[in-house]
Structure formats: C-alpha cells, structure tokens
Design a protein around this motif. Sequence first.
Motif, PDB file in Angstrom:
ATOM      1  N   GLN A 231       0.865  -1.175   0.000  1.00 32.96           N
ATOM      2  CA  GLN A 231       0.000   0.000   0.000  1.00 32.96           C
ATOM      3  C   GLN A 231       0.901   1.224   0.000  1.00 32.96           C
ATOM      4  OE1 GLN A 231      -3.800  -0.022   2.345  1.00 32.96           O
ATOM      5  NE2 GLN A 231      -2.588   1.371   3.571  1.00 32.96           N
TER       6      GLN A 231
ATOM      7  N   SER B 240       1.913   4.925   0.109  1.00 33.32           N
ATOM      8  CA  SER B 240       1.382   6.176   0.637  1.00 33.32           C
ATOM      9  C   SER B 240       2.504   6.898   1.365  1.00 33.32           C
ATOM     10  CB  SER B 240       0.211   5.913   1.595  1.00 33.32           C
ATOM     11  OG  SER B 240       0.677   5.231   2.750  1.00 33.32           O
ATOM     12  N   THR B 241       2.185   7.976   2.073  1.00 34.43           N
ATOM     13  CA  THR B 241       3.193   8.682   2.857  1.00 34.43           C
ATOM     14  C   THR B 241       3.866   7.737   3.840  1.00 34.43           C
ATOM     15  OG1 THR B 241       1.891  10.699   2.684  1.00 34.43           O
ATOM     16  CG2 THR B 241       3.617  10.655   4.370  1.00 34.43           C
ATOM     17  N   LEU B 242       3.072   6.867   4.452  1.00 33.74           N
ATOM     18  CA  LEU B 242       3.582   5.815   5.334  1.00 33.74           C
ATOM     19  C   LEU B 242       3.214   4.477   4.696  1.00 33.74           C
ATOM     20  CD1 LEU B 242       2.482   7.235   8.826  1.00 33.74           C
ATOM     21  CD2 LEU B 242       4.714   7.467   7.702  1.00 33.74           C
ATOM     22  N   PRO B 243       4.091   3.902   3.871  1.00 30.56           N
ATOM     23  CA  PRO B 243       3.745   2.675   3.154  1.00 30.56           C
ATOM     24  C   PRO B 243       3.432   1.525   4.106  1.00 30.56           C
ATOM     25  CG  PRO B 243       5.780   3.651   2.319  1.00 30.56           C
ATOM     26  CD  PRO B 243       5.464   4.358   3.593  1.00 30.56           C
ATOM     27  N   ASN B 244       2.675   0.572   3.602  1.00 26.05           N
ATOM     28  CA  ASN B 244       2.313  -0.607   4.376  1.00 26.05           C
ATOM     29  C   ASN B 244       2.498  -1.843   3.505  1.00 26.05           C
ATOM     30  OD1 ASN B 244       1.372  -1.877   6.721  1.00 26.05           O
ATOM     31  ND2 ASN B 244      -0.257  -0.375   6.965  1.00 26.05           N
TER      32      ASN B 244
ATOM     33  N   HIS C  46       2.456  -8.842  14.278  1.00 27.75           N
ATOM     34  CA  HIS C  46       2.127  -7.599  13.574  1.00 27.75           C
ATOM     35  C   HIS C  46       0.686  -7.734  13.102  1.00 27.75           C
ATOM     36  CE1 HIS C  46       6.678  -7.171  12.459  1.00 27.75           C
ATOM     37  NE2 HIS C  46       6.432  -6.933  13.738  1.00 27.75           N
TER      38      HIS C  46
ATOM     39  N   HIS D 294      -7.711  -1.433   1.429  1.00 31.24           N
ATOM     40  CA  HIS D 294      -6.829  -0.743   2.365  1.00 31.24           C
ATOM     41  C   HIS D 294      -6.471  -1.698   3.494  1.00 31.24           C
ATOM     42  CE1 HIS D 294      -5.328   2.750   4.704  1.00 31.24           C
ATOM     43  NE2 HIS D 294      -5.806   2.102   5.747  1.00 31.24           N
TER      44      HIS D 294
ATOM     45  N   ASP E  13      -4.126  -1.797   7.511  1.00 31.03           N
ATOM     46  CA  ASP E  13      -3.310  -1.149   8.533  1.00 31.03           C
ATOM     47  C   ASP E  13      -2.580  -2.216   9.330  1.00 31.03           C
ATOM     48  OD1 ASP E  13      -4.195   1.831   8.480  1.00 31.03           O
ATOM     49  OD2 ASP E  13      -6.082   0.716   8.495  1.00 31.03           O
ATOM     50  N   THR E  14      -1.393  -1.867   9.817  1.00 36.43           N
ATOM     51  CA  THR E  14      -0.571  -2.769  10.610  1.00 36.43           C
ATOM     52  C   THR E  14      -0.355  -2.184  11.999  1.00 36.43           C
ATOM     53  OG1 THR E  14       0.594  -3.527   8.626  1.00 36.43           O
ATOM     54  CG2 THR E  14       1.646  -3.989  10.747  1.00 36.43           C
TER      55      THR E  14
END
Length: 322
Positions: free
Chosen positions: A130, A132-136, A165, A178, A180-181
């Motif tokens: 993913q 983005s500014t903070l990749p995942n 995680h 989408h 999130d971790t």
Amino acid sequence: MTTHQNIQTDCALIALDWGTSSLRCYRFDRNGQVIERRAHPWGIMNLPAVEHGEDAHAPYRVALQAACGDWLEAAPQAPLIAAGMVGSKQGWREAAYLNVPLSPDLIGGKLTEVDTGLGRPLWIVPGLLQASTLPNVMRGEETQVIGALQTRHERELLIGLPGTHSKWVRVVDGRIEHFDTFMTGEVYGALCAHTILGRTMHKPDAADDAAFLRGARVALGPEGKSGVLSNIFSSRTLGLTGELAAEAQPDYLSGLLIGHELAALKTLYPAQAPAIVLIGDAGLCRRYQLALDLFGLGPVSQAEAATEVGLWVLARHAGLVA
C-alpha cells in the motif's frame, strides 16, 4: 497409513505456508480438500545448517526435501505453491509486491517461479504493498484473506489478523481496498521481556479475562487520551500500589495494548464499522473478540482454515489446478 501409491493417486497440489519461524505443508486432493498436514520449525530464519558454498539456496532445498520430499517423489505431477516470507528479500526468491487496491483474483496470475532443483518449480505468492506517505506491506496475510473471502458475501468486510504484527484489511465489493498494521504483539513481547514492566510480572496459570478487560477499558476511557506510551506504565504502578496482582499484570498490559489498537481502529471507522472476520490463533482471536465486544465493534466471526483454502484458491487462479 499413507503409502507411496496413495500419495500419487490422491495428490493434486502440494502447498506451503513458509514463514519466518515455521514451515507448514499441505497435501490436497483433486477436490481441494487437505488430506495431510505437516508442520516443521524450518522458517526462513531457522533453516537447516548445511554446507552450501556459493549456493545460498541450498538450505531451502534441504528444508523442502526434509519436509515433504516423499510427497514430491510420489506425486511428480502435483504443482508446488508457497506463500509467506519465503518470497521476501530474505527468502528463497523475492516475489515482488502488488499494489493495493486490487481484486484478489489477480494475485494468482502474478506468482514468481523458482527452480527448486527437485524436479519441479516452486510458485511463490506475491505480497501486497500500500503505497502512501507511510507505506504498508503484507506477505502471507493476503493468502489468508483470500481464504476467508470464499465464504463471505457482504459488500464490506474488515478482516483482522491478530498476531505479532496485527493486520486489519478492508474489503469492499470483493476488492482489497486498504490495510493497517499494528505491532501490538511484538511490542507486548518486548515490554514484558526487556523493560522494567516485566520485573513485577508473574506468568499466570490461566488467562485472566478480568485483568485483560480492565486494561482495554483504560484505552477506551478518558485515561486513554494520554496515549499508550503513558498508559503502559500503569501496569507497574497498579502493582506497586497493590491494586493489580503480579499474575494479573501480563493480561492487563495485553488488554491495554489491544485496547489502544482497537481505539485507533474505531477512529479509522468512525461510522458504523463493517462486519469483522478474525483469522488466527483461536486463543488470541477469543481475546480480540472480548475487546471488540467491549468497544462495540462488529458483529465478529472467525474464519476457519483460511491459509489452506487461500493456497488452493490461488493455485486455481494461477491455472495450477483445475
């Protein structure tokens, strides 16, 4: 007793869940049913010690041969597929990430082929990125998500994968939109083993749900507004003031951390949250379900055998099995 002839007759696919610390093997029949399972400690960070010279891939071949060499020999026609950290930069060969959002049925068309030197290739499932500014990123969980989706038909789902995680994956109209971790499990282990919080803790004989929910309520209540870095110190101070027994402190800290994870989730989904499906260890999923009920998130259900179902579906999407 499983014989060479039975394996040859019954085996349509050999699939591997090859992670950091373990290697799990599945033998499927033509109907996509698992007819034999095996588990070994040969994750990519714990491969057999072998003299490999310049061949850095030799330990992987040795582990694969030791884990299911008899299956490979008896069923030379059966394709071989693997998901997990075996496809990471530290694995056998990197399987490049695919970008989210995407439809899960596209993943099977992007497998990475590896020459095993054992008479057939290994097909490795890619992870998901993913950007983005903070990749995942995720690697291995995408297979579990695919497995869980085979029995779900809601327009929108939130799939939770508790663990070292923890992942929360939003699926809309069958597409992974989408995720999130949260490093909840790893942070919990580090706090217990390597900080002053662990000095006053005693490992309980059984799970203390009351202490766990007490921690989760802190994250949910006004005290939680000071943040997790402030709240975690209370696992020590409540012990020092005699309000929390040493045996209750580990479960209290677990509830506190999971509570903050779910508080963040509640912020990410401020409107009515979608139905939630949990995948993972039964005991840990039970604990998450307690906290989710407390936070008013759900309804909550659990997916069974998500990894093995996902591996079969991916092999089917890739054209490896009928």
